[in-house]
Motif scaffolding. Structure first.
Motif, short mmCIF file in Angstrom:
data_model
loop_
_atom_site.label_atom_id
_atom_site.label_comp_id
_atom_site.label_asym_id
_atom_site.label_seq_id
_atom_site.Cartn_x
_atom_site.Cartn_y
_atom_site.Cartn_z
N VAL A 98 -6.88 10.19 8.26
CA VAL A 98 -6.41 9.54 7.04
C VAL A 98 -5.12 10.21 6.58
O VAL A 98 -5.02 11.44 6.57
N GLU A 99 -4.13 9.40 6.24
CA GLU A 99 -2.85 9.91 5.75
C GLU A 99 -2.49 9.17 4.46
O GLU A 99 -2.95 8.05 4.23
N THR A 100 -1.65 9.77 3.64
CA THR A 100 -1.14 9.00 2.51
C THR A 100 -0.22 7.91 3.07
O THR A 100 0.46 8.12 4.09
N GLU B 239 2.50 6.88 1.87
CA GLU B 239 3.91 7.30 1.82
C GLU B 239 4.26 8.20 3.01
O GLU B 239 5.37 8.15 3.53
N ASP C 7 -5.20 10.66 -4.43
CA ASP C 7 -3.93 10.59 -3.71
C ASP C 7 -3.25 9.23 -3.73
O ASP C 7 -2.33 9.00 -2.96
N LEU D 17 -5.64 4.70 7.36
CA LEU D 17 -5.94 5.25 8.68
C LEU D 17 -4.65 5.27 9.49
O LEU D 17 -3.86 4.32 9.43
N ARG E 103 4.71 14.16 9.94
CA ARG E 103 4.18 14.75 8.71
C ARG E 103 3.73 16.20 8.95
O ARG E 103 4.04 17.11 8.19
N ARG F 204 12.85 11.90 7.14
CA ARG F 204 12.28 11.25 5.95
C ARG F 204 11.69 12.28 5.00
O ARG F 204 11.75 12.13 3.79
N PHE F 205 11.07 13.32 5.58
CA PHE F 205 10.38 14.32 4.75
C PHE F 205 11.31 15.42 4.27
O PHE F 205 11.23 15.86 3.14
#
Lengths: 490, 490
Positions: free
Chosen positions: B53-55, B57, B81, B86, B96, B343-344
């Motif tokens: 599971v990821e946010t 964004e 959050d 998924l 990420r 992006r991050f």
């Protein structure tokens, strides 16, 4: 002209309660699951991997832990199927799979399953919302021989993953015996029975006197809060306490105590008979009481299961976070649950199984130093001359073709110190160096980084001189010399 | 009194587009992933298992397949959050993870990841919404040596899982060369460039003449629909077609053709140089053109990647669903993508990697008969006398302790025929029988079920008599006799 407003950068963060696993955390778990699968396979169990997503109606509300909220799943609405959710365990999906495929599956159906499950709960320290489960269940076998088999398999599994005999104990109890005790007590009120079951579940935490208080008027807990009791008199509570403390010097003594505790209850007698059969079957298979024993103080899940209940406990001591010694405790639990498939088919199907807490078991092995030593990093071939990358590439290919873990440095090669720092971060045992001079002379330099680190820590000047940690060999001796160094540190 | 209305039973069904995997489907995949992990490890890659599971964004909109909808994820709103989802691949989570943990990770960071990913798309035949990916990527290495290494590793991986040399080809192309071609054509309009990229992506399906039509006025497709073209003149389209068909007799010829196609473009020249370096590095490592070759007709993902692009193709023929011969085709793809982490962090980090289609690769091995033979079931110890379950239990324990897969029959033992039917369904090689008479005489009956089935199919009466498929041995000979029979069929 106003500057165009940019979207803010996303945060590089897992959602709360989720985490990433790196390197040996992943491979040690994979290795353990592989070992466990081997034992399960030998017992005739077949692998099953069900989908991670289930319809909410198929999942139902069958969480084994009674204290958990039923809403504890991650769910969303799907265009085709209505509400769907991530599985919260591997048992509910087994019931769905068995109901869906029962005509194609053998009866009894022995299956194992391993994989992540998800719980939508408040995360806490060491408490994650995604974690691994590893289950084995037998569906369609009413006999306690199936339960005994699960206990034997659990015992074999613990030994095979590295818990030696004597460091663990599989303890067996039976819900039916408790039912017999409640029947003898004349406790037929369902709400009161449930209250007694919930109280018993706290036996591990509050002990005999705590349970006595909670069955009676109530108890002041450690935080100072007063917990209301079930309201039984001391006389009424006595059989429950007799049951919980009925473990004797051997199986025969325990069984005798249990027979006394259940009085004339038929269901209680059935439960004690089952425990006796399990003990006999396990003895016949060579699983004596040093590995598996009847123990009525096993209470986890007693409210959920319908027959035999098992728990595997590690008996050695570790230091807890406050430096106090304590037993490592439970790493696995299970039991018989006969009604899971009925929701789908209307027919009651007997089932029994066990779930191993893989992450706890890994933690136990780490605590005992049985896994998690320093993993060996790759041999690093350094880059002295970036136009000769092909030379370095052919060295690593040669090393790998000889089964040696190796990589060429792929960062900016300008600063040689950075290359050695990289090798250090990678826990490399060996670095290979071939500058222009070495190339011209047909040799390579081979640095023993482990020896180098040891010498740097403690060696005297004499030792430094006597034990060089860098060797010059001809290019064709590369593989042989690297292998020689690695074999010293294996 | 009206009868209480019961809730309807839940349907025992996976959600649409999801499925269950049984037995060898699970173990063969696990075995393949284990083998692949071994190769990756040898190349110095480290395991990573990020959360499922990821946010939303953090996931962003980076699906490599340009035709897919960005909404193709399973997402829900979380209390803590906001929107989470998924993971739809293993690349977005890598970005990420790298951004989150970059201070603790080595640079370059080589990692592999294996696991399920989820896509919220309309399911179709053979198209599921949960499937496995198996990726290896190098983050932080700008040099094409990193790309060459990925190609070499892909080649080794295919051979190690059972695709012999000659049955596969890793093909390499470079987005920069195409950029050079577009520059030479004077095609600077971004929308038109994108249209050309989308057209090229169809080269595999529609071939040279199809691409020519689609770059020009348009094309009548197989279904009778007219597809509008990009609107280039034949002259304008020529360099693109020259690029796609520039593969020569060897790498040198191909590179010469490409140099002609890019004219004076600097970015194009950089691309051709990179391909040349890759070819040189791979040659040095022993990966000649029979394993890895430069091939400008590789177009998959060319719109997504920023430098070298790779694809592994199985070159042998299989029969398709209509019984026609066709090449098995692609099982893996990858390339360089330099902007994912930006992006991050705001900083551009070079990255290159590959993804193996594990399920397609398994299908290929099955099609070639290299896996998926009949799996050996367990030895089944039948139950002739259910009061002697302990005797049978000790037999299976003895067999297992000698490494033999064995189980006792746990269904209702009343009907012996059902026990043999069960053994048949389990594909058991051997059944063990010990009735009261055998017990009294200290012997057991051992049935060779594989021989029995063979004889039942085809043997004459004489053969039946000459080759008995059932043996009586003394109880202490059980393990030895079972082992002897199993060794015949191994």
């Amino acid at each position: 002209m106003a500057k165009e407003k940019k979207a803010p950068r996303p945060r590089a963060q897992t959602p709360k309660g989720f985490r990433d696993y790196f390197g040996t955390e992943v491979t040690e778990r994979a290795h353990m699951l592989h070992t466990i699968a081997g034992v399960y396979h030998r017992y005739g169990f077949e692998a099953l991997e069900s989908s991670a997503v289930e319809t909410v109606e198929a999942l139902g509300k069958f969480l084994p832990d009674v204290d958990r909220p039923n809403e504890g799943v991650f769910a969303w609405e799907d265009d085709d199927d209505g509400w769907v959710a991530l599985r919260y365990d591997l048992t509910a999906p087994l019931a769905r799979v068995y109901a869906q495929h029962r005509n194609d599956l053998p009866t009894p159906y022995r299956r194992y399953a391993m994989g992540p499950v998800w719980r939508n709960e408040k995360p806490g320290p060491g408490r994650f919302r995604q974690f691994y489960q590893c289950d084995a269940d037998t569906v369609g076998a009413p006999s306690v021989a199936a339960d005994a088999e699960i206990c034997a398999m659990l015992s074999d599994t613990l030994e095979e993953v590295g818990i030696p005999r004597g460091d663990y104990l599989v303890r067996v109890n039976n819900r039916k015996v408790l039912n017999g005790v409640l029947e003898t007590m004349g406790l037929s009120d369902d709400a009161q029975q449930q209250a007694v079951l919930r109280t018993i579940d706290k036996f591990d935490k509050v002990g005999e006197s705590g349970v006595r208080e909670l069955l009676g008027k109530g108890r002041l807990d450690a935080s100072g809060a007063y917990i209301d009791g079930v309201g039984l008199s001391d006389d009424q509570a006595a059989p429950v306490l007799a049951f919980l403390t009925s473990k004797g010097a051997d199986a025969a003594a325990t069984l005798a105590n249990l027979r006394a505790a259940i009085g004339g209850s038929a269901i209680g007698a059935e439960g004690v008979d089952e425990l006796e059969q399990i003990a006999t079957l396990l003895d016949a298979g060579g699983y004596g009481s040093s590995r598996i024993e009847i123990d009525p103080s096993v209470v986890r899940g007693l409210g959920y299961y319908t027959g035999p209940v098992f728990e595997a406990e590690l008996t050695f001591e570790i230091l807890d976070e406050k430096g106090r010694k304590r037993q490592f405790g439970s790493v696995s639990g299970g039991g018989r649950y006969d009604d899971l498939v009925k929701r789908f088919t209307g027919q009651s199907v007997p089932a029994t199984g066990v779930s191993i807490g893989v992450d706890r078991l890994l933690a136990a092995l780490r605590a005992k130093g049985r896994i998690g030593g320093t993993a060996q990093g790759p041999v690093v071939v350094t880059v002295m001359d970036k136009d000769r990358m092909a030379d370095y590439q052919s060295m690593v290919a040669e090393l790998r073709n000889n089964g040696i873990r190796a990589e060429v440095y792929l960062g900016n090669p300008k600063n040689f110190g950075n290359q050695l720092k990289y090798a250090d971060k990678r826990e490399s045992p060996v670095a290979v160096i071939e500058g222009g001079d070495e190339k011209a002379r047909g040799v390579v330099q081979i640095k023993d980084l482990i020896l180098g680190a040891k010498l740097a820590q403690s060696a005297s000047l004499e030792e430094w001189k006597e034990r060089p940690s860098q060797y010059e060999v001809t290019r064709d001796q590369l593989v042989a010399k690297v292998r020689e160094i690695l074999s010293q540190w294996a």
